[in-house]
Structure formats: C-alpha cells, structure tokens
Design an enzyme around this catalytic site. Structure first.
Site, PDB file in Angstrom:
ATOM      1  N   ASN A 154     -10.317   2.993 -12.809  1.00  0.00           N
ATOM      2  CA  ASN A 154     -10.021   4.388 -13.180  1.00  0.00           C
ATOM      3  C   ASN A 154      -8.997   4.537 -14.308  1.00  0.00           C
ATOM      4  O   ASN A 154      -9.047   5.494 -15.064  1.00  0.00           O
ATOM      5  CB  ASN A 154      -9.646   5.235 -11.952  1.00  0.00           C
ATOM      6  CG  ASN A 154      -8.524   4.656 -11.137  1.00  0.00           C
ATOM      7  OD1 ASN A 154      -8.203   3.465 -11.252  1.00  0.00           O
ATOM      8  ND2 ASN A 154      -7.912   5.463 -10.310  1.00  0.00           N
ATOM      9  N   GLY A 230      -6.460  -0.493  -5.784  1.00  0.00           N
ATOM     10  CA  GLY A 230      -7.879  -0.265  -5.528  1.00  0.00           C
ATOM     11  C   GLY A 230      -8.052   0.525  -4.256  1.00  0.00           C
ATOM     12  O   GLY A 230      -7.123   1.196  -3.796  1.00  0.00           O
ATOM     13  N   THR A 232      -8.621   1.505  -0.261  1.00  0.00           N
ATOM     14  CA  THR A 232      -7.910   1.086   0.952  1.00  0.00           C
ATOM     15  C   THR A 232      -8.694   0.027   1.726  1.00  0.00           C
ATOM     16  O   THR A 232      -8.105  -0.924   2.245  1.00  0.00           O
ATOM     17  CB  THR A 232      -7.599   2.323   1.823  1.00  0.00           C
ATOM     18  OG1 THR A 232      -6.615   3.089   1.114  1.00  0.00           O
ATOM     19  CG2 THR A 232      -7.028   1.959   3.175  1.00  0.00           C
ATOM     20  N   GLY A 235      -8.176  -3.108   0.026  1.00  0.00           N
ATOM     21  CA  GLY A 235      -6.764  -3.475   0.210  1.00  0.00           C
ATOM     22  C   GLY A 235      -6.539  -4.197   1.531  1.00  0.00           C
ATOM     23  O   GLY A 235      -5.722  -5.125   1.614  1.00  0.00           O
ATOM     24  N   GLU A 252      -1.387  -0.795  -3.940  1.00  0.00           N
ATOM     25  CA  GLU A 252      -1.399   0.627  -4.305  1.00  0.00           C
ATOM     26  C   GLU A 252      -2.819   1.101  -4.063  1.00  0.00           C
ATOM     27  O   GLU A 252      -3.728   0.725  -4.802  1.00  0.00           O
ATOM     28  CB  GLU A 252      -0.966   0.764  -5.781  1.00  0.00           C
ATOM     29  CG  GLU A 252      -0.381   2.121  -6.086  1.00  0.00           C
ATOM     30  CD  GLU A 252      -1.422   3.092  -6.556  1.00  0.00           C
ATOM     31  OE1 GLU A 252      -1.898   3.877  -5.714  1.00  0.00           O
ATOM     32  OE2 GLU A 252      -1.757   3.062  -7.748  1.00  0.00           O
ATOM     33  N   CYS A 286      -5.829   8.087  -7.820  1.00  0.00           N
ATOM     34  CA  CYS A 286      -5.356   7.884  -6.446  1.00  0.00           C
ATOM     35  C   CYS A 286      -4.455   9.028  -6.024  1.00  0.00           C
ATOM     36  O   CYS A 286      -4.404   9.375  -4.860  1.00  0.00           O
ATOM     37  CB  CYS A 286      -4.643   6.548  -6.335  1.00  0.00           C
ATOM     38  SG  CYS A 286      -3.362   6.326  -7.562  1.00  0.00           S
ATOM     39  N   GLU A 464       5.718   0.820  -8.040  1.00  0.00           N
ATOM     40  CA  GLU A 464       5.508   0.461  -9.436  1.00  0.00           C
ATOM     41  C   GLU A 464       6.310   1.420 -10.312  1.00  0.00           C
ATOM     42  O   GLU A 464       6.871   2.407  -9.828  1.00  0.00           O
ATOM     43  CB  GLU A 464       4.011   0.525  -9.773  1.00  0.00           C
ATOM     44  CG  GLU A 464       3.212  -0.307  -8.785  1.00  0.00           C
ATOM     45  CD  GLU A 464       1.846  -0.740  -9.265  1.00  0.00           C
ATOM     46  OE1 GLU A 464       0.899   0.019  -9.053  1.00  0.00           O
ATOM     47  OE2 GLU A 464       1.725  -1.847  -9.836  1.00  0.00           O
TER      48      GLU A 464
END
Ligand code: TXE
Length: 493
Positions: A154, A230, A232, A235, A252, A286, A464
């Site tokens: 994205n 990316g 969940t 993740g 994230e 996100c 981040e």
C-alpha cells in the site's frame, strides 16, 4: 504485451542486480490492467545468498567502525538523491499501486524528511554512564545485526524507508522484501543507496512471494531481527515463525480505527476530515478511519452530507491532475471489498452510496471502486469488526461520550483514532480512554515524523517513525566497571 520486452526486476544483492534464470511474476498497473514489468519469484536459496551478503557486509570492520555521524551523512546523501528523483519515483509508484500522483509525491517528501530525521539521530543515540557503588555503569546500544524488512503493497517506498532509515542509522545491514505486487521502487531505492555511498551488501533486496522468500527470511538463522508491516493474519504467522529462533520482532498490522464526531465538533472540519480519513489512498491504509461514530443528534444529517460529498470525489486515472482517488491494488482485492459491502447489507446495514465497481469508459480497465458509505451499522457487524481495506466507511450512531469510547474500543485492533470536538476537556478524556497507539484531535494527520507510530492489541507492537524506534534496531549492553581499591572477594577465599 510480450513479457520479453518488459522491464524485469530480479534481486539486489551485494550492490548489484543479480542474474535470475528462475520464474518471473507479472507486475501490474492496477489502474490500466496492463502488465508493466515482471519480477523474479525468489527461492530460499536466493534468500540465503542475500542474508550471507548482509552478514558479511555487517561484519566488515569498515562498517563496524563507522560513526553515527558518518552513517548519518550517507542517509542525508540518500535523502538528497531521492528528492532529486522524486518525480520519477512518484510516477513509478503511482503506476504500480494505482494511487494518485499527488499522494505518492507527498509520501516521497515524507520519506525524505524521515531519512533526514534519522540522519540527525544516528549520532545521538548513544549509551549512558551511570554511577554505581564502586562501579561505573556504561550502556552501549549496538546494532542487532541483519534485519529482514518485510513491507506490503500500500505504501511500498515509504514503508521501506520507515524501516530502512532507522535500521541503517543504527548500523545494521538489511534484507528488504517488497510485496510481490509492488517491487519497483525498492529497486530504485537500492540503486540510489549505492550511489549515496552505502557499502555493497548493507542493503539487499529479495523478491518473490511471501510464503516462500518471506518465510525463508523468517526461518534464516542469520537474520537477527524482523520488522514486518502487513495483514494481522500474516503477522501471526510471522510471530510464530520468529518464535522458533527468538528473533527480535516488530509488527505493524491492520486496524479498524474510529473517528468520533461529537455534538460539539466543528461540523465542516469533521466532515472534510472523516472523508479524507477513509478515502485517502482508497481506504488502503492501516490507519484509515473506517468506522465513523456520529452523535445521534445529527447522525442523519451527517450521513446525508457525507454521502453527498463522497459521491463528488473524482475517481479515475491516478496520473491525471484533479483525480482525488485512484484504483485499488487489484481486481482480486476489489472483489473482497465488494464482498464485505454485500455482507454488510445482508447483516442489516443501509448502503447510502457507492457499493459498486466503476466501469464507465477507461475505468473498466482498472480496479476502481466507488467511495462507499454504509449507515445504520451496529458495531457487532462484520463490516465494523473486520478490516475491509478499501474505500468503505461505516457510520455508527452513539448517544454519550462513554458509549462512543466503548464502541471505539470494542475492536480486536488498536491502531488509530480521531476525536472531533471543540471541548478541550473532552478531548483529553477521550484520547486517554482510547485503546490505540495513535489518536488525532481534530485531525487525521497522525503518523508525522518523530511521533511514535504503532498499534495496541492485534494491530501489532513496536513503534516506527520516532527516536525510540532505534531501540528496536539495537541491543542494549550494560558494562559495569569496578574501580574499588581492593579486589572483590565475596567468598573470602
Ligand atoms: O498482506 P500480507 P496482503 C491487511 C489488509 C489486507 C490484508 C491482506 O487488511 O487486506 O492485510 O493483504 C509478505 N512470511 N494489510 O495479503 O499477506 C508479503 O509478500 C513472510 C494491512 O497483501 O500481510 C508482503 O511483502 N512474509 C497492512 C507482506 O508480507 C509474508 C498493509 C504483506 O503481505 C508471508 C497490507 C509469510 N508467510 C495489508 N506472507 C498495513 N498494516 O497497512 C506474506 N508475506
């Protein structure tokens, strides 16, 4: 189009584009439906080569001895080069992701700023000295080693830089794995990093699908840290795999963020902000504010005004001036988004606007979806609980502040939120009560350079964009240095 004449992206290892005689995957322009290039479908072997190259470069005494200032200088040179090539990079990104050119241009500007930020921080993130009884305590923050940076489609270039800038500032070597859908700007980034003077092997790229090359990175014993952005679900796989070798990890992930519009909000500002908060990047963010909680006293009016404006959003060619929303990343994603909208209606929501693929003229070639609003949504509905990741807002009414907070927090995600109010005390109460990593007050512009960005709950962990991010890319070491006059001999032997 003959794929033989399309540009081909292989892997970038040890400062050069590799040969590749394996398979290639098509890379699409989702706004035109055309194949714009092809990308190597890497394997575990190529991952091993890249990780070995990174390890070798990391351990090179020249890199090890480089000061924070010197690494900062390289980051500044990279920032300047990206700035010089920003038009080309923005065009490449728009053609590959389908998002509007002014959006990708702004993302590149932000990325330049972030590189500058970490360039400055590189020399300041040092240890401390602490006086202890008969000891001098010294802490060092040493680079973790080889970092695998796995990024989605994205914001391909920007998210790569979110990870790469602090990783390199802290003195690591990296292996970047772009999404197989959007590998193009990463390659340009590697070329510019070489031109900036980063030693060969410090920045490597492996291309391919997540379940092969991504997985091989997670399993590689010589990868010390993984930073992943990316979905969940992915993740959770990443975390389980990293647990096998206890790799350092930051995640994230997705979100289902709420914008709460109180009865004392600046109505026009809230309307403009909530529209942008969901339809920017066609909802593929996100931190998109995909749940809009509106006070009951003006819910119907707000829904009507929102829909009125949503219908006026100019959707189309992302390269054209005046376009406000581009395409989705693929037709497959569009089907998923549309499926959610249909499910919402089946569960009792009202489709106020949108809810369909746009097929007029040239739009039929791409993955264009109309800005969509569902009203009369209950927070328990699938459309209010799951991340749709498309231009779909759901409007939920509330009566009291407590109820608004409870609805906003009733989510497995905890990434972001916005409070629209002119009441300062309320803003403080609600921002404190929201269980999210980011909260905007009368703004959706969260995620600015220097502010910690990351989620609570199933939105992940780690931050981040901030100074503290450097902690995720370093290992602290405590040194305790004895300076007493007699040797320490607690056993008295
Ligand atoms: O993401 P994936 P997808 C959410 C959003 C979206 C959903 C799926 O809801 O609809 O995720 O998107 C790599 N080991 N977000 O399928 O699978 C993959 O190659 C290691 C939110 O595109 O998470 C890519 O480089 N790596 C999000 C990256 O992971 C693996 C942004 C992301 O892919 C892997 C994108 C594996 N087993 C989607 N499987 C955000 N936080 O903004 C895949 N990958």
């Amino acid at each position: 189009m003959n794929s033989e004449i399309l540009p081909r992206y292989t892997h970038w290892i040890n400062g050069t584009a590799t040969e590749w005689d394996g398979e290639f995957l098509p890379v699409m322009n989702p706004a035109t439906g055309e194949t714009m290039s092809t990308v190597a479908k890497g394997t575990a072997e190529v991952v091993d080569t890249a990780v070995q190259a990174a390890r070798h470069a990391f351990e090179n005494p020249k890199w090890q001895r480089m000061t924070g200032n010197q690494r900062g200088k390289l980051l500044i040179k990279l920032a300047l080069l990206i700035e010089q090539h920003s038009k080309t990079l923005a065009t490449m990104e728009t053609q590959n992701v389908g998002k509007v050119l002014w959006g990708t241009t702004a993302e590149i500007k932000d990325s330049v700023e972030l590189l500058e930020y970490y360039a400055g921080a590189a020399a300041t993130f040092t240890g401390e000295t602490k006086p202890l009884p008969s000891h001098l305590g010294i802490t060092l923050h040493q680079p973790v080693g080889v970092c695998a940076l796995i990024v989605p489609w994205n914001y391909p270039l920007m998210l790569a830089i979110w990870k790469l800038a602090p990783a390199l500032a802290a003195g690591n070597a990296v292996v970047l794995k772009p999404s197989e859908l959007t590998p193009i700007t990463a390659f340009a980034l590697a070329e510019l990093a070489k031109e900036a003077g980063f030693p060969d092997g410090i920045l490597n790229i492996v291309n391919g699908v997540g379940s092969e090359v991504g997985q091989a990175l997670l399993e590689h014993p010589k990868v010390d840290k993984v930073s992943f952005t990316g979905g969940t679900q992915t993740g959770k796989i990443v975390m389980a795999t990293c647990a096998k070798t206890l790799k350092r990890l930051t995640l994230e992930l997705g979100g289902k963020s709420a914008a709460i519009v109180f009865e004392d909000a600046d109505y026009d500002a809230a309307l403009a902000g909530t529209l942008f908060g969901i339809y920017y990047s066609a909802g593929q963010s996100c931190e998109a504010r995909s749940r809009i909680l509106v006070h009951k006293s003006f819910y119907d009016q707000f829904v009507a005004d929102f829909a009125d404006k949503a219908k006026k959003i100019v959707v189309g060619d992302p390269m054209a001036k005046g376009t406000q929303m581009g395409s989705l990343i693929s037709l497959q994603r569009l089907e998923v988004v549309n499926g959610y909208v249909e499910q919402g209606v089946q569960e009792g929501a009202t489709l106020v606007c949108g809810g369909k693929r746009l097929m007029e003229g040239e739009l039929a070639k791409g993955a264009f979806y109309a800005p969509t609003l569902l009203s009369n949504v209950k927070n328990s509905m699938t459309v209010a609980q799951e991340e749709i990741f498309g231009p779909v807002a759901v409007a939920i009414p509330f009566e009291t502040e407590e109820e608004a907070v409870a609805i906003a927090n009733d989510s497995r995600y905890g990434l972001a939120g916005t409070v629209w109010t002119t009441n300062g005390a309320r803003a403080l109460r609600v921002t404190a009560a929201l269980k999210t990593g980011l909260v905007g007050v009368n703004t959706i512009m969260t995620g600015q350079t220097g502010m910690p960005f990351g989620g609570w709950k199933e939105s992940g962990f780690g931050r981040e964009l901030a100074l503290e991010t450097l902690k995720h890319y370093t290992e602290p070491k405590s040194i305790e240095w004895y300076y007493g006059t007699k040797p320490l001999n607690p056993f008295g032997l």
